[in-house]
Design a protein around this motif. Structure first.
Motif, mmCIF file in Angstrom:
data_model
loop_
_atom_site.group_PDB
_atom_site.id
_atom_site.type_symbol
_atom_site.label_atom_id
_atom_site.label_comp_id
_atom_site.label_asym_id
_atom_site.label_seq_id
_atom_site.Cartn_x
_atom_site.Cartn_y
_atom_site.Cartn_z
ATOM 1 N N LYS A 43 0.880 -1.183 0.000
ATOM 2 C CA LYS A 43 0.000 0.000 0.000
ATOM 3 C C LYS A 43 0.912 1.226 0.000
ATOM 4 C CE LYS A 43 -3.994 1.283 2.847
ATOM 5 N NZ LYS A 43 -4.567 1.057 4.184
ATOM 6 N N HIS A 44 0.619 2.187 -0.812
ATOM 7 C CA HIS A 44 1.504 3.359 -0.883
ATOM 8 C C HIS A 44 0.723 4.661 -0.793
ATOM 9 C CE1 HIS A 44 4.787 5.990 -1.838
ATOM 10 N NE2 HIS A 44 5.626 4.981 -1.846
ATOM 11 N N HIS A 45 1.236 5.566 0.032
ATOM 12 C CA HIS A 45 0.549 6.836 0.266
ATOM 13 C C HIS A 45 0.547 7.750 -0.964
ATOM 14 C CE1 HIS A 45 4.746 6.951 1.461
ATOM 15 N NE2 HIS A 45 4.765 8.202 1.102
ATOM 16 N N PHE A 46 1.461 7.543 -1.933
ATOM 17 C CA PHE A 46 1.427 8.364 -3.145
ATOM 18 C C PHE A 46 0.083 8.191 -3.865
ATOM 19 C CE2 PHE A 46 6.289 8.713 -4.089
ATOM 20 C CZ PHE A 46 6.438 9.460 -2.940
ATOM 21 N N LYS A 47 -0.443 6.982 -3.779
ATOM 22 C CA LYS A 47 -1.738 6.688 -4.416
ATOM 23 C C LYS A 47 -2.836 7.585 -3.841
ATOM 24 C CE LYS A 47 -1.298 2.925 -7.158
ATOM 25 N NZ LYS A 47 -0.820 1.610 -6.730
ATOM 26 N N ALA A 48 -2.676 7.985 -2.589
ATOM 27 C CA ALA A 48 -3.682 8.831 -1.937
ATOM 28 C C ALA A 48 -3.332 10.317 -2.094
ATOM 29 C CB ALA A 48 -3.798 8.455 -0.472
ATOM 30 N N GLY A 49 -2.397 10.621 -3.000
ATOM 31 C CA GLY A 49 -2.070 12.017 -3.283
ATOM 32 C C GLY A 49 -1.101 12.668 -2.313
ATOM 33 N N VAL A 50 -0.506 11.856 -1.438
ATOM 34 C CA VAL A 50 0.463 12.404 -0.479
ATOM 35 C C VAL A 50 1.798 12.582 -1.190
ATOM 36 C CG1 VAL A 50 1.654 12.032 1.704
ATOM 37 C CG2 VAL A 50 -0.707 11.278 1.441
#
Lengths: 208, 208
Positions: free
Chosen positions: B193-200
């Motif tokens: 799971k990667h936070h870049f996917k959530a726009g971070v």
């Protein structure tokens, strides 16, 4: 289109340049699309090595920016000797709490293990409430949660209520589903090959 | 056998104690069977985060024992700012060589990239020949090898010829088969799971 007037090496170089330019454009666009800044809940799990080690690497990175780091060890109290000694050079920025009492199969006393975990969590709560702390490492917390030595709801509620810019790194194999769901970043360290299989023993600087 | 004369909690505690005692016996036996001490070739690969971070965590551990560490960055010259700044506190023990010139899609010049990698390898050779160095981190070497910027045979021969007690950590995704075969310890960092996917976005202390 291949330009037959050019020598092969020049074409190759040009092809490479074009490819990399495209890749850079994609990369730049992607970077620009990320705008959120926030403290992350990072979970390092899996049976491979490097879960705690990567968390301590993150600590090093935070310390490079002068941010405060609190380490709370839930289970393996006797380990991380090397990191702990090294981090003494940052005593102005690092707080280290080794509240676990070694691996659980060393203590053989469940009630004492639970009490130790609860004591560790009270220290964690203080760190999670302190806006001056940039990173809280909850080392081997997943193990404590797996044995139900700590209530998951309480743990997740305290983590969620932390200051917005604070990062939290949770380590330990067998992370529970609720922890993975709450996380912003999950990495699974997968064991591909291990030197213990070849009879190599735990060595200073590598395992501890 | 369940002893019905005892209260459930005491039985539970005893069961736990017996289980943990058995586990400790297995663990102790396993530890005793490992007798070899030698420098390891450690490879951190995979698409997940934490490959370089875990290598720097290992550096921290070695530094805790006062052992010397040499870091050679093959590709991403511009990164690791945090770790680098933090390791300045160990200037007596750490040597840092940032010979890569940023990601390859930043330079767009293959010939220059190859020259940079070759220059980096010459520095690596010196570290790999120095018995005072406890750990050599060859950061993102796998990328340089994947692009064939360095010859694998030469790289593996130089690593194999190093002092017996010296550890080497190689990082970078897509480790080649020959590197995995030569390694003592391979960990694959898998992205769950990667936070870049959530726009971070990339943040100080986390990504650099």
């Amino acid at each position: 289109m291949i330009d037959s007037q050019k020598p092969a090496s020049a074409q190759d170089a040009e092809h490479h340049r074009t490819k990399m330019q495209k890749r850079k454009a994609v990369q730049d666009k992607e970077v620009a699309s990320k705008t959120v800044e926030k403290g992350l809940l990072i979970v390092n799990t899996g049976a491979g090595k490097g879960k705690s080690t990567a968390a301590f690497g993150l600590a090093l990175r935070m310390l490079g920016y002068g941010r405060r780091v609190v380490v709370i060890q839930f289970i393996k109290g006797a380990w991380h000797t090397g990191e702990r000694k090294a981090l003494e050079r940052f005593e102005d920025l690092v707080e280290w709490h080794a509240l676990g009492e070694g691996f659980t199969w060393e203590t053989q006393d469940k009630a004492r293990d639970i009490a130790a975990c609860q004591g560790a969590w009270r220290v964690a709560q203080q760190a999670l409430a302190n806006p001056d702390v940039g990173l809280v490492i909850l080392d081997e917390l997943n193990i404590a949660l797996r044995y139900d030595y700590l209530p998951m709801e309480q743990v997740l509620a305290d983590i969620a209520a932390r200051p917005e810019s604070q990062h939290v790194a949770v380590t330990g194999r067998n992370a529970k589903e609720a922890m993975l769901e709450a996380a912003d970043l999950v990495t699974e360290m997968t064991l591909v090959k291990h030197h213990f299989k070849a009879g190599v023993k735990a060595q200073e600087g590598i395992e501890f």
